[in-house]
Scaffold this active site. Structure first.
Site, mmCIF file in Angstrom:
data_model
loop_
_atom_site.group_PDB
_atom_site.id
_atom_site.type_symbol
_atom_site.label_atom_id
_atom_site.label_comp_id
_atom_site.label_asym_id
_atom_site.label_seq_id
_atom_site.Cartn_x
_atom_site.Cartn_y
_atom_site.Cartn_z
ATOM 1 N N GLY A 1 -26.547 22.201 -25.212
ATOM 2 C CA GLY A 1 -27.486 21.456 -26.065
ATOM 3 C C GLY A 1 -28.614 22.401 -26.472
ATOM 4 N NE ARG A 2 -33.442 19.092 -27.835
ATOM 5 C CZ ARG A 2 -33.168 17.868 -28.263
ATOM 6 N NH1 ARG A 2 -33.078 17.622 -29.531
ATOM 7 N NH2 ARG A 2 -33.030 16.871 -27.406
ATOM 8 C CB ILE A 3 -32.483 23.818 -22.718
ATOM 9 C CG1 ILE A 3 -33.666 22.906 -23.083
ATOM 10 C CG2 ILE A 3 -32.926 24.885 -21.716
ATOM 11 C CD1 ILE A 3 -34.193 22.041 -21.936
ATOM 12 C CB SER B 1 -20.594 22.125 -24.676
ATOM 13 O OG SER B 1 -21.294 21.163 -25.397
ATOM 14 N NE ARG B 2 -21.162 14.975 -23.501
ATOM 15 C CZ ARG B 2 -21.959 13.971 -23.807
ATOM 16 N NH1 ARG B 2 -21.496 12.757 -23.901
ATOM 17 N NH2 ARG B 2 -23.246 14.159 -24.028
ATOM 18 C CB THR C 1 -33.762 25.490 -15.736
ATOM 19 O OG1 THR C 1 -32.737 25.613 -16.734
ATOM 20 C CG2 THR C 1 -34.185 26.852 -15.247
ATOM 21 C CB SER C 2 -30.251 20.996 -15.769
ATOM 22 O OG SER C 2 -29.395 21.094 -14.649
ATOM 23 N NE ARG C 3 -34.633 15.812 -14.374
ATOM 24 C CZ ARG C 3 -35.395 16.512 -15.232
ATOM 25 N NH1 ARG C 3 -35.371 17.831 -15.241
ATOM 26 N NH2 ARG C 3 -36.189 15.861 -16.072
ATOM 27 C CD GLU D 1 -37.678 18.648 -8.563
ATOM 28 O OE1 GLU D 1 -36.525 18.994 -8.891
ATOM 29 O OE2 GLU D 1 -38.616 18.531 -9.353
ATOM 30 C CG HIS E 1 -39.107 20.529 -12.067
ATOM 31 N ND1 HIS E 1 -38.466 19.331 -11.819
ATOM 32 C CD2 HIS E 1 -38.867 20.805 -13.372
ATOM 33 C CE1 HIS E 1 -37.866 18.906 -12.922
ATOM 34 N NE2 HIS E 1 -38.101 19.786 -13.879
ATOM 35 N N GLY F 1 -39.933 24.541 -15.427
ATOM 36 C CA GLY F 1 -39.228 24.760 -16.697
ATOM 37 C C GLY F 1 -40.114 24.669 -17.932
HETATM 38 C C1 DGY Z 1 -37.974 17.977 -18.456
HETATM 39 O O1 DGY Z 1 -38.759 17.804 -19.391
HETATM 40 O O2 DGY Z 1 -37.037 17.223 -18.227
HETATM 41 C C2 DGY Z 1 -38.209 19.173 -17.614
HETATM 42 O O3 DGY Z 1 -37.463 19.144 -16.455
HETATM 43 C C3 DGY Z 1 -39.689 19.299 -17.326
HETATM 44 O O4 DGY Z 1 -39.983 20.557 -16.820
#
Ligand code: DGY
Length: 326
Positions: free
Chosen positions: A154-156, A175-176, A234-236, A265, A283, A285
């Site tokens: 996606g974007r990131i 990716s889908r 860096t996602s979840r 977290e 966290h 990002g």
């Molecule tokens: C978000 O916006 O989902 C990011 O994890 C924030 O840092």
């Protein structure tokens, strides 16, 4: 309008809310609200500007039935029960786009830190263990000419992949949907997860947390990468089975990991903090000055739009607009 902001955000966003709200309740303390404090402070409010650390569930929505919009100060919305909100006609918004580069840049920071053992080196110097140049000291892994695997284009994910051009990397993505930008600009190849995990030197996660992506990297998947591979997230946190990752890092089944997010977290799975081959960030990002400012403005504008009968720019549950009076 009565609005709650669950943590202090950059002034630009607060200013917008102050100009329009009769009552603005901002949690100016230096800690997140507990679920009970959150519930109490939501009562009687029309809208809430909330953080990704706030759990917004059906119980909270029922306890504060006057709330018509939750404007998340994040792009990720896994902290909010979207179906419950939609059923109640409550609008939910997020902050896409403005944190794309910040998050992709942090993924690169983690990649380099893990590859070149930056944190281990820093610690060694500070602790007085650096005794002079050594031929075998803290050898790491190269970046130029290696293969970058992007999970979630996606974007990131796209922004992270585009950064690889300067290092002559081959890019694989999973990716889908087909990503034309990556294919045209980088000759990137869309592959299945197994292939990506097997062939990549650096594996970077950029998927939202959903039922489908929960633990998508578990014990089975962690058997696939090369022993020199490095995993970046860096996602979840819960996209990775963290206990399985700790085991893989301990057994050197992968070389290293760079993590900005955690399954439980802010708590870390036992053993993670003891893995020298893990670079751990709190966290961060989206944590650049401009990104956080833009998120504040975007979240405030979304909330004000929803509360004044206009369509918010970043509504994630447009069905709720039909059900509510907006
Ligand atoms: C978000 O916006 O989902 C990011 O994890 C924030 O840092």
């Amino acid at each position: 309008m009565k609005v709650l902001v669950t943590r202090e955000i950059p002034e630009e966003g607060l200013q917008l809310l102050r100009q329009r709200c009769q009552q603005l309740d901002v949690n100016t303390s230096d800690h997140n609200l507990t679920p009970e404090q959150l519930r109490q402070r939501c009562v009687g409010k029309d809208g809430v500007l909330c953080m990704l650390s706030d759990r917004i569930d059906a119980e909270l929505m029922d306890a504060a039935p006057t709330v018509r919009c939750f404007a998340n100060y994040a792009v990720g919305i896994d902290n909010i029960d979207i179906d419950a909100a939609t059923r109640r006609g409550i609008v939910v918004t997020n902050t896409p786009g403005v944190l794309t580069d910040a998050t992709a840049e942090l993924a690169w920071a983690l990649l380099f830190a893990a590859a070149r053992r930056v944190v281990e080196g820093d610690r060694m110097v500070r602790e007085g263990r650096f005794k002079g140049w050594e031929p075998m000291l803290l050898r790491g892994w190269p970046v130029r000419g290696t293969t970058l695997g992007i999970i979630g284009a996606g974007r990131i994910g796209t922004a992270m992949a585009l950064g690889s051009a300067g290092f002559g990397m081959k890019v694989l993505y999973c990716s889908r949907h087909e990503n034309r930008v990556l294919e045209e600009k980088l000759s990137a190849r869309r592959v299945g997860l197994e292939r990506l995990l097997t062939d990549s030197d650096y594996i970077s996660l950029h998927v939202p947390l959903t039922k489908q992506t929960y633990h998508m990297i578990g014990p089975k998947e962690l058997e696939l990468p090369k022993p020199t591979a490095i995993l970046i997230n860096t996602s979840r946190g819960a996209v990775i089975d963290e206990a399985a990752l700790v085991q893989a890092l301990r057994d050197k089944r992968i070389a290293a990991a760079g993590l900005d997010v955690y399954e439980h977290e802010p708590r870390l799975t036992e053993g993670l903090a003891d893995c020298p081959n893990a670079v751990l960030l709190p966290h961060l990002g989206s944590a650049t000055y401009p990104a956080r400012r833009a998120m504040a403005v975007m979240a405030a504008e979304n909330l004000l739009a929803a509360l004044t009968g206009r369509r918010p720019r970043n509504c994630v549950n447009p069905e709720a607009l039909e059900r509510s009076k907006i």
